[in-house]
Design a protein around this motif. Sequence first.
Motif, short mmCIF file in Angstrom:
data_model
loop_
_atom_site.label_atom_id
_atom_site.label_comp_id
_atom_site.label_asym_id
_atom_site.label_seq_id
_atom_site.Cartn_x
_atom_site.Cartn_y
_atom_site.Cartn_z
N PRO A 85 -2.20 -12.01 -8.34
CA PRO A 85 -2.49 -10.66 -7.85
C PRO A 85 -3.47 -10.71 -6.68
O PRO A 85 -4.46 -11.45 -6.72
N MET A 86 -3.18 -9.94 -5.64
CA MET A 86 -4.03 -9.90 -4.45
C MET A 86 -4.27 -8.44 -4.07
O MET A 86 -3.32 -7.70 -3.83
N ALA A 87 -5.52 -8.02 -4.01
CA ALA A 87 -5.88 -6.65 -3.64
C ALA A 87 -6.37 -6.65 -2.20
O ALA A 87 -7.40 -7.23 -1.88
N THR A 88 -5.62 -5.99 -1.32
CA THR A 88 -6.00 -5.97 0.09
C THR A 88 -5.36 -4.78 0.78
O THR A 88 -4.33 -4.27 0.32
N GLU A 89 -5.96 -4.34 1.88
CA GLU A 89 -5.40 -3.25 2.67
C GLU A 89 -4.70 -3.78 3.91
O GLU A 89 -4.13 -3.00 4.68
N GLU A 90 -4.72 -5.10 4.12
CA GLU A 90 -4.18 -5.67 5.36
C GLU A 90 -2.76 -6.19 5.17
O GLU A 90 -2.50 -7.03 4.30
N SER A 91 -1.84 -5.71 6.00
CA SER A 91 -0.47 -6.18 5.91
C SER A 91 -0.35 -7.63 6.32
O SER A 91 -1.16 -8.13 7.08
N SER A 92 0.63 -8.30 5.76
CA SER A 92 1.04 -9.69 6.01
C SER A 92 0.23 -10.72 5.23
O SER A 92 0.59 -11.89 5.21
N VAL A 93 -0.84 -10.31 4.58
CA VAL A 93 -1.67 -11.26 3.84
C VAL A 93 -0.91 -11.82 2.63
O VAL A 93 -0.84 -13.04 2.43
N VAL A 94 -0.33 -10.94 1.83
CA VAL A 94 0.40 -11.39 0.65
C VAL A 94 1.64 -12.17 1.06
O VAL A 94 1.94 -13.23 0.50
N ALA A 95 2.35 -11.66 2.05
CA ALA A 95 3.56 -12.33 2.52
C ALA A 95 3.25 -13.74 3.03
O ALA A 95 4.05 -14.67 2.83
#
Length: 427
Positions: A85-95
């Motif tokens: 699980p990763m909590a972030t507001e920034e796109s492309s981080v999880v991908a």
Amino acid sequence: MTELGHGANRSSRIAGFHRKSPQERLDLVAAFAGLDQGTVDHLANMGNLSPQLADKMIENVIGTMNIPIGIATNMRVDGEDVLVPMATEESSVVAAVCNAARQNYATGFTTSVSGTLMIAQVQAVDVADPHAARLRLLDKRDEIKGICDACDPLLVKLGGGFRDLEVRLLETLGGTMVVTHLIVDTRDAMGANAVNTMAEKIAPHIATWTGGRVFLRILSNLADKRVARAHTVWKLDDIGGASVRDGIISAYQFAEADPYRAATHNKGIMNGISAVILATGNDTRAVEAGAHAYAARSGRYTSLTRYEINKDGDLSASIELPLAVGLIGGATKIHPTAQACLKVLGVTTAERLARVIAAVGLAQNFSALKALATVGIQSGHMALHAQNIAIMAGAVGDEVDTVARVLVERKTVRIDVAQEVLAKLRG
């Protein structure tokens, strides 16, 4: 709502604000700031965190800030598959983590940790004979151990407690300081409260033994006795060949040599690490401070990762950084979302959590360097960011994907362009 007045007559001095309920506070804030009812209703909706619990976690609560939680797939850490699980507001981080892990899934990540030791510092000043005082403190090691362990019998029962003593003489603008380090094994806790309690308990004794005055007594977030490491190999065939490998190594070498580049390089690493830290209710600021301090431990700020070519010509990568994380205490223990994320991870010790987080940091860095060395960072990032721009322009439902697709095709991801595309779409 209670009217507080507007313009120059408004006052931020609100008697008894901390004693009011979250809703009462929100009403006062709404009157102060002139909030419309839609904004008030939005803040009043605290999602899956109850107002009662939120009000106990921090002071003066009026709402919550919900951050999306994504799942990093393809991760194999020490031979075990994990969903992260990763909590972030920034796109492309999880991908980015998903893509990096997919490209080395067969190899996976090998990790290790140096232990669960934390450092508490006690600062003594105005010591007449600092060198002799240092020896006096070292002679008191057993007594210091007894005082520290008595502060937390449960920690000792669980196998933790005082482990060692270090005494440093620090030359400063104010003269020589005698700085005592208490080395404490905090086991599955991050350990801030435990070591701070010990530092405060031992402080009067250190003042007596040194003959000086004690001021600061607090943990250090440079947790260099609590280091996590991860290593992996990306094979040439899986990453696009020797030119991609060489581009990644050149990008790493740039960060290793130049602090201007290293700051952004390490920020990218922390995109992944901080997202897992936040999702599990751990302290993002403490981990970030420790990581950046560790990157500068040689006296020059540099990369937290290392890249080289192994004997087979493949890309060998590693990361090493302090990771003071825990499974008990603070938001990790009381926040229901953090508890859910820990269940998804399936970790049962703080050491295992640190291992997984280190692997995520390395995966994040690899993806960033590969993008930089090939198509550029904006290609993938802006494709995902285009959806945010579409929403900002007012797109809803299926319009979001349609507008985002046009922005990417035009290679112009701007809100004014999104508004133009949306207007045409709606006729």
